[in-house]
Write a protein that holds these residues in place. Sequence first.
Motif, PDB file in Angstrom:
ATOM      1  N   GLY A  33       0.828  -1.189   0.000  1.00  0.00           N
ATOM      2  CA  GLY A  33       0.000   0.000   0.000  1.00  0.00           C
ATOM      3  C   GLY A  33       0.870   1.249   0.000  1.00  0.00           C
ATOM      4  N   ILE A  34       0.215   2.378  -0.157  1.00  0.00           N
ATOM      5  CA  ILE A  34       0.864   3.681  -0.071  1.00  0.00           C
ATOM      6  C   ILE A  34       0.113   4.505   0.959  1.00  0.00           C
ATOM      7  CG2 ILE A  34       1.326   5.881  -1.241  1.00  0.00           C
ATOM      8  CD1 ILE A  34       3.212   3.836  -2.275  1.00  0.00           C
ATOM      9  N   SER A  35       0.839   5.054   1.911  1.00  0.00           N
ATOM     10  CA  SER A  35       0.259   6.024   2.834  1.00  0.00           C
ATOM     11  C   SER A  35       0.753   7.418   2.474  1.00  0.00           C
ATOM     12  CB  SER A  35       0.645   5.708   4.280  1.00  0.00           C
ATOM     13  OG  SER A  35      -0.238   4.797   4.884  1.00  0.00           O
ATOM     14  N   TRP A  36      -0.060   8.402   2.797  1.00  0.00           N
ATOM     15  CA  TRP A  36       0.310   9.792   2.629  1.00  0.00           C
ATOM     16  C   TRP A  36       0.389  10.447   4.003  1.00  0.00           C
ATOM     17  CZ3 TRP A  36       1.594  12.040  -2.058  1.00  0.00           C
ATOM     18  CH2 TRP A  36       1.315  11.283  -3.195  1.00  0.00           C
ATOM     19  N   VAL A  37       1.457  11.201   4.200  1.00  0.00           N
ATOM     20  CA  VAL A  37       1.739  11.867   5.475  1.00  0.00           C
ATOM     21  C   VAL A  37       2.094  13.317   5.158  1.00  0.00           C
ATOM     22  CG1 VAL A  37       3.311  11.929   7.463  1.00  0.00           C
ATOM     23  CG2 VAL A  37       2.589   9.723   6.510  1.00  0.00           C
ATOM     24  N   ARG A  38       1.585  14.243   5.943  1.00  0.00           N
ATOM     25  CA  ARG A  38       1.951  15.637   5.704  1.00  0.00           C
ATOM     26  C   ARG A  38       2.584  16.256   6.941  1.00  0.00           C
ATOM     27  NH1 ARG A  38      -3.787  19.018   5.125  1.00  0.00           N
ATOM     28  NH2 ARG A  38      -4.528  18.660   7.274  1.00  0.00           N
ATOM     29  N   GLN A  39       3.305  17.348   6.690  1.00  0.00           N
ATOM     30  CA  GLN A  39       4.025  18.033   7.767  1.00  0.00           C
ATOM     31  C   GLN A  39       3.931  19.533   7.532  1.00  0.00           C
ATOM     32  OE1 GLN A  39       8.292  17.133   8.040  1.00  0.00           O
ATOM     33  NE2 GLN A  39       8.095  17.169  10.265  1.00  0.00           N
ATOM     34  N   ALA A  40       3.160  20.204   8.359  1.00  0.00           N
ATOM     35  CA  ALA A  40       3.056  21.657   8.280  1.00  0.00           C
ATOM     36  C   ALA A  40       4.384  22.281   8.710  1.00  0.00           C
ATOM     37  CB  ALA A  40       1.913  22.142   9.168  1.00  0.00           C
ATOM     38  N   PRO A  41       4.654  23.508   8.296  1.00  0.00           N
ATOM     39  CA  PRO A  41       5.946  24.132   8.609  1.00  0.00           C
ATOM     40  C   PRO A  41       6.254  24.123  10.104  1.00  0.00           C
ATOM     41  CG  PRO A  41       4.753  25.451   7.011  1.00  0.00           C
ATOM     42  CD  PRO A  41       3.812  24.369   7.444  1.00  0.00           C
ATOM     43  N   GLY A  42       7.397  23.556  10.466  1.00  0.00           N
ATOM     44  CA  GLY A  42       7.828  23.513  11.857  1.00  0.00           C
ATOM     45  C   GLY A  42       7.043  22.580  12.754  1.00  0.00           C
ATOM     46  N   GLN A  43       6.185  21.756  12.157  1.00  0.00           N
ATOM     47  CA  GLN A  43       5.313  20.887  12.948  1.00  0.00           C
ATOM     48  C   GLN A  43       5.675  19.414  12.781  1.00  0.00           C
ATOM     49  OE1 GLN A  43       3.008  22.387  15.073  1.00  0.00           O
ATOM     50  NE2 GLN A  43       4.169  24.164  14.326  1.00  0.00           N
ATOM     51  N   GLY A  44       4.898  18.555  13.417  1.00  0.00           N
ATOM     52  CA  GLY A  44       5.132  17.127  13.359  1.00  0.00           C
ATOM     53  C   GLY A  44       4.469  16.475  12.157  1.00  0.00           C
ATOM     54  N   LEU A  45       4.421  15.158  12.203  1.00  0.00           N
ATOM     55  CA  LEU A  45       3.926  14.355  11.087  1.00  0.00           C
ATOM     56  C   LEU A  45       2.457  13.971  11.311  1.00  0.00           C
ATOM     57  CD1 LEU A  45       7.075  12.074  10.918  1.00  0.00           C
ATOM     58  CD2 LEU A  45       6.486  13.905   9.308  1.00  0.00           C
ATOM     59  N   GLU A  46       1.672  14.094  10.249  1.00  0.00           N
ATOM     60  CA  GLU A  46       0.246  13.775  10.301  1.00  0.00           C
ATOM     61  C   GLU A  46      -0.102  12.783   9.206  1.00  0.00           C
ATOM     62  OE1 GLU A  46      -4.116  16.034  10.096  1.00  0.00           O
ATOM     63  OE2 GLU A  46      -2.339  17.008   9.266  1.00  0.00           O
ATOM     64  N   TRP A  47      -0.625  11.633   9.599  1.00  0.00           N
ATOM     65  CA  TRP A  47      -1.058  10.624   8.626  1.00  0.00           C
ATOM     66  C   TRP A  47      -2.371  11.066   7.997  1.00  0.00           C
ATOM     67  CZ3 TRP A  47      -5.342   7.169   8.729  1.00  0.00           C
ATOM     68  CH2 TRP A  47      -5.271   6.097   7.826  1.00  0.00           C
ATOM     69  N   MET A  48      -2.427  10.999   6.667  1.00  0.00           N
ATOM     70  CA  MET A  48      -3.614  11.442   5.943  1.00  0.00           C
ATOM     71  C   MET A  48      -4.488  10.289   5.478  1.00  0.00           C
ATOM     72  SD  MET A  48      -1.865  14.304   3.543  1.00  0.00           S
ATOM     73  CE  MET A  48      -3.444  14.871   2.905  1.00  0.00           C
ATOM     74  N   GLY A  49      -3.869   9.150   5.220  1.00  0.00           N
ATOM     75  CA  GLY A  49      -4.659   8.040   4.730  1.00  0.00           C
ATOM     76  C   GLY A  49      -3.794   7.034   3.994  1.00  0.00           C
ATOM     77  N   TRP A  50      -4.454   6.002   3.520  1.00  0.00           N
ATOM     78  CA  TRP A  50      -3.772   4.847   2.916  1.00  0.00           C
ATOM     79  C   TRP A  50      -4.586   4.349   1.741  1.00  0.00           C
ATOM     80  CZ3 TRP A  50      -6.232   0.063   2.713  1.00  0.00           C
ATOM     81  CH2 TRP A  50      -5.468  -1.050   2.360  1.00  0.00           C
ATOM     82  N   ILE A  51      -3.870   3.818   0.741  1.00  0.00           N
ATOM     83  CA  ILE A  51      -4.530   3.160  -0.370  1.00  0.00           C
ATOM     84  C   ILE A  51      -3.809   1.857  -0.675  1.00  0.00           C
ATOM     85  CG2 ILE A  51      -3.216   4.516  -2.091  1.00  0.00           C
ATOM     86  CD1 ILE A  51      -5.767   4.251  -3.893  1.00  0.00           C
ATOM     87  N   SER A  52      -4.577   0.821  -0.925  1.00  0.00           N
ATOM     88  CA  SER A  52      -4.012  -0.434  -1.382  1.00  0.00           C
ATOM     89  C   SER A  52      -3.738  -0.330  -2.879  1.00  0.00           C
ATOM     90  CB  SER A  52      -4.994  -1.580  -1.130  1.00  0.00           C
ATOM     91  OG  SER A  52      -4.603  -2.727  -1.858  1.00  0.00           O
ATOM     92  N   ALA A  53      -2.503  -0.595  -3.266  1.00  0.00           N
ATOM     93  CA  ALA A  53      -2.188  -0.590  -4.696  1.00  0.00           C
ATOM     94  C   ALA A  53      -2.669  -1.875  -5.361  1.00  0.00           C
ATOM     95  CB  ALA A  53      -0.685  -0.413  -4.912  1.00  0.00           C
ATOM     96  N   TYR A  54      -3.088  -2.835  -4.556  1.00  0.00           N
ATOM     97  CA  TYR A  54      -3.583  -4.115  -5.087  1.00  0.00           C
ATOM     98  C   TYR A  54      -5.014  -3.986  -5.592  1.00  0.00           C
ATOM     99  CZ  TYR A  54      -5.200  -8.953  -5.106  1.00  0.00           C
ATOM    100  OH  TYR A  54      -5.755 -10.148  -5.473  1.00  0.00           O
ATOM    101  N   ASN A  55      -5.890  -3.377  -4.736  1.00  0.00           N
ATOM    102  CA  ASN A  55      -7.302  -3.331  -5.125  1.00  0.00           C
ATOM    103  C   ASN A  55      -7.932  -1.942  -5.021  1.00  0.00           C
ATOM    104  OD1 ASN A  55      -7.593  -2.972  -2.384  1.00  0.00           O
ATOM    105  ND2 ASN A  55      -8.391  -5.026  -1.994  1.00  0.00           N
ATOM    106  N   GLY A  56      -7.122  -0.936  -4.644  1.00  0.00           N
ATOM    107  CA  GLY A  56      -7.645   0.426  -4.580  1.00  0.00           C
ATOM    108  C   GLY A  56      -8.425   0.745  -3.323  1.00  0.00           C
ATOM    109  N   ASN A  57      -8.513  -0.172  -2.378  1.00  0.00           N
ATOM    110  CA  ASN A  57      -9.190   0.150  -1.114  1.00  0.00           C
ATOM    111  C   ASN A  57      -8.490   1.313  -0.429  1.00  0.00           C
ATOM    112  OD1 ASN A  57     -10.984  -1.912  -1.503  1.00  0.00           O
ATOM    113  ND2 ASN A  57     -10.114  -3.275   0.033  1.00  0.00           N
ATOM    114  N   THR A  58      -9.285   2.149   0.228  1.00  0.00           N
ATOM    115  CA  THR A  58      -8.733   3.324   0.893  1.00  0.00           C
ATOM    116  C   THR A  58      -9.188   3.417   2.338  1.00  0.00           C
ATOM    117  OG1 THR A  58     -10.586   4.661   0.065  1.00  0.00           O
ATOM    118  CG2 THR A  58      -8.523   4.730  -1.205  1.00  0.00           C
ATOM    119  N   ASN A  59      -8.422   4.173   3.115  1.00  0.00           N
ATOM    120  CA  ASN A  59      -8.746   4.451   4.512  1.00  0.00           C
ATOM    121  C   ASN A  59      -8.215   5.845   4.775  1.00  0.00           C
ATOM    122  OD1 ASN A  59      -8.848   4.662   7.321  1.00  0.00           O
ATOM    123  ND2 ASN A  59      -8.338   2.510   7.643  1.00  0.00           N
TER     124      ASN A  59
END
Lengths: 125, 107
Positions: A33-59
Amino acid sequence: QVQLVQSGVEVKKPGASVKVSCKASGYTFTSYGISWVRQAPGQGLEWMGWISAYNGNTNYAQKLQGRVTMTTDTSTSTAYMDVRSLRSDDTAVYYCARDSMGKYGSGSYSCFDYWGQGTLVTVSS
Amino acid sequence: DIQMTQSPSSLSASVGDRVTITCRASQTITNYLNWYQQKPGKAPKLLIYAASSLQSGVPSRFSGSGSGTDFTLTISSLQPEDFATYYCQQSYSTPRTFGQGTKVEIK
C-alpha cells in the motif's frame, strides 16, 4: 532499489484543489500500500490516509474525509493524492510512503519503510 | 484515536553520549511501534519497526524496546550524523498516529 519520486512544488489559492503524484520503482507496486503523510511548517507528522495498490481500497483520516481522494495507476506504478477546497492550514510538505506489512517470528508488523522526497504545497491568496 | 506522547521534546547531548527517548501510547498497541529519524528538509527514515527490529542498513547503535504502552529508543553512542528529530508512530490501528517528536541537538 526502491524509490518513490514525487511531483514538484505547488502554489494554490484557497478553495482550489491540488493533485500530488508519487511514482514508485524497484518493487512490485501492487504488493504494497501507499500512505500519505503531511508536515506543516515547523510541525510534526500527520497521517492522511492509505490506499491499497492491489485493489484500490482506501482508509482516510477522519479530519480529511470528503476533501481527499487517493488513487493509483498500476500501469505506471503511480499513486495520486487529491486534496480539494484547500485552506491556508493545508500548507505543508506532503509525503508518500510505502506501507509495508509482514510477519516475523510469531509476530507481525506494519511500517512506512520507504518515503518520497516530499512535495511542498503552499496555499495562499 | 491513539495518542502518542514522546519525552523529552528536546535534548542536548554530546558525541559519544548514550541517549534515550521514550514514547507512551494512550492504550495498548502491543508491539506495533515504529521509530523514524528526520533531518531538516528531508523525508523521515525508518529506524526501528515492531518496537525492536532494526531496519536494514541502520547502524546497530540504534535499538528499541518496550511493549504494551511504553517504548524506548536508545542510541548507545551518539554520532554527529545522529543529530536530528525522532518520531515514534503506532501502527496498531488507524488513524496511524505519531508522537510530537524529540529534537536531539548538539551540546
